[in-house]
Design an enzyme around this catalytic site. Structure first.
Site, PDB file in Angstrom:
ATOM      1  N   LEU A  89      17.320  -9.881  34.656  1.00 39.30           N
ATOM      2  CA  LEU A  89      18.023 -11.156  34.622  1.00 39.30           C
ATOM      3  C   LEU A  89      17.552 -12.074  33.491  1.00 39.30           C
ATOM      4  O   LEU A  89      16.356 -12.369  33.377  1.00 39.30           O
ATOM      5  CB  LEU A  89      17.878 -11.867  35.964  1.00 39.30           C
ATOM      6  N   HIS A  90      18.514 -12.549  32.698  1.00 43.32           N
ATOM      7  CA  HIS A  90      18.200 -13.456  31.595  1.00 43.32           C
ATOM      8  C   HIS A  90      19.449 -14.180  31.118  1.00 43.32           C
ATOM      9  O   HIS A  90      20.570 -13.695  31.280  1.00 43.32           O
ATOM     10  CB  HIS A  90      17.574 -12.694  30.424  1.00 43.32           C
ATOM     11  N   LEU A  91      19.236 -15.345  30.529  1.00 39.84           N
ATOM     12  CA  LEU A  91      20.248 -16.078  29.790  1.00 39.84           C
ATOM     13  C   LEU A  91      19.862 -16.103  28.320  1.00 39.84           C
ATOM     14  O   LEU A  91      18.685 -15.992  27.970  1.00 39.84           O
ATOM     15  CB  LEU A  91      20.338 -17.542  30.272  1.00 39.84           C
TER      16      LEU A  91
END
Length: 370
Positions: free
Chosen positions: A206-208
């Site tokens: 999970l990452h932006l």
């Protein structure tokens, strides 16, 4: 006031960037003012200063796969005003995307993940204060890390505690942090985005993405029509990549984050790949005439899944390209791209009009709880 402190991560010291609502920048954000202001530093917030100074420091230390200070940039003729940037090194040097087969694919510790990054790649850890005001956050431990294959100046990743091994499915907590980071910046061109699996996400952890683009994009002011006025949910119109918009003036960030994830969770449940783009923008009902960038537009696109698909030679269609920002891989394409050729490529990755209209109805029913 924002402040910095030291903390520990995997046994090593990591600087904390602590902030509260008082640090949000709301009034006076316009491109015209930025262009005409003699003192550009007036647009640099504490957050910008911390992120940019540390990012430059990491670049000077040679921690990126290639140096990036400025990119050859041009605006394609036409009504969309696509921003094309020649970034050959990213096309060549970036890590090969993982072999993803499902939007709901489980975390694989054997593949590259953010538990394997170098400690030196971390800029700081973001901590929201006071924590008692946001008790619903499941993780208040988000790292800001350099993207070693940057697409623009200040390109970073926002990564919730990597040890949680969360898959690339958007959460309200991380969405909220993305919105807050935009409000912490005094630059109208600080953008945040998300690529789902099947939507050209290259890592299932999970990452932006966050980065600066010193160019205005049509998507900040493009017209839309309301779908669910009660939750400020709109359908993007008069734009070559039809999508959905949530808008916030900064007063309802938590509920907006939850509603955004109601949409993306629905896409995940239906195995629909998607991309999300967060940017300063005007109120959707302003019909493109407002200069104000005091609110945030969150644009969500449903799109055709790409699993092991052949990449386009000019650019991959992910969050930037759908929004009108084109990091181009080679000089020939950079010189020959036209607005029509870009639109043709972009539309080949989107749903048909009938599919899009059907999905719009489904989302309205979903958001109204029917």
């Amino acid at each position: 006031m924002a402040s910095t402190h030291s903390a520990s991560f995997n046994g090593a010291t990591v600087e904390e960037y602590r902030y509260s609502e008082e640090d949000f920048t709301l009034p006076g954000i316009t491109w015209r003012r930025r262009r005409t202001c003699a003192e550009e530093k007036s647009f640099i917030s504490d957050f910008d200063r911390a992120l940019q100074s540390k990012w430059i420091e990491k670049m000077e230390q040679g921690l990126f796969r290639y140096p990036l200070w400025s990119l050859q940039t041009k605006i394609l003729p036409g009504t969309v005003k696509y921003v094309a940037q020649l970034n050959v090194k990213r096309g060549i040097e970036r890590r090969k995307p993982q072999d993803i087969k499902s939007i709901q694919e489980k975390f694989n510790p054997g593949q590259f993940n953010f538990n394997k990054i170098k400690h030196e790649e971390i800029l700081f850890k973001m901590v929201r204060l006071p924590p008692e005001k946001v008790p619903s956050r499941r993780h208040n431990h988000t790292l800001v890390v350099i993207n070693v294959s940057p697409l623009e100046f200040g390109h970073v990743l926002f990564i919730p505690d990597p040890s949680l091994c969360l898959t690339q499915i958007l959460t309200p907590d991380l969405t909220l942090l993305g919105l807050e980071s935009i409000l912490l910046s005094g630059h109208p061109g600080f953008r945040v985005g998300f690529n789902s699996l099947g939507g050209f996400a290259s890592v299932n952890h999970l990452h932006l993405h966050g980065f600066y683009l010193d160019e205005e994009l049509l998507i900040e002011s493009a017209e839309s029509k309301p779908l669910c006025p009660d939750v400020n949910f709109h359908q993007l119109t008069h734009f070559p990549a039809p999508g959905f918009i949530f808008y916030t003036d900064g007063r309802d960030l938590m509920s907006v984050s939850q509603n955004i994830c109601r949409v993306t969770d629905y896409f995940v449940s239906q195995n629909i790949a998607h991309n999300v783009f967060m940017t300063r923008g005007c109120i959707p009902e302003s019909r493109g005439c407002s200069e104000s960038r005091e609110g945030i537009r969150v644009v969500i696109w449903a799109r055709q899944s790409c699993f092991g698909a052949k990449e386009e030679s000019a650019f991959n269609v992910a969050l930037c390209e759908l929004a009108g920002h084109l990091p181009v891989k080679n000089e020939d394409d950079f010189n020959s791209l036209t607005e029509q050729s870009v639109i043709s490529i972009v539309k080949s990755y989107l749903f048909s009009d009938d599919e899009f209209n059907k999905l719009s109805l489904e989302l309205v029913q979903h958001l109204y709880g029917h």
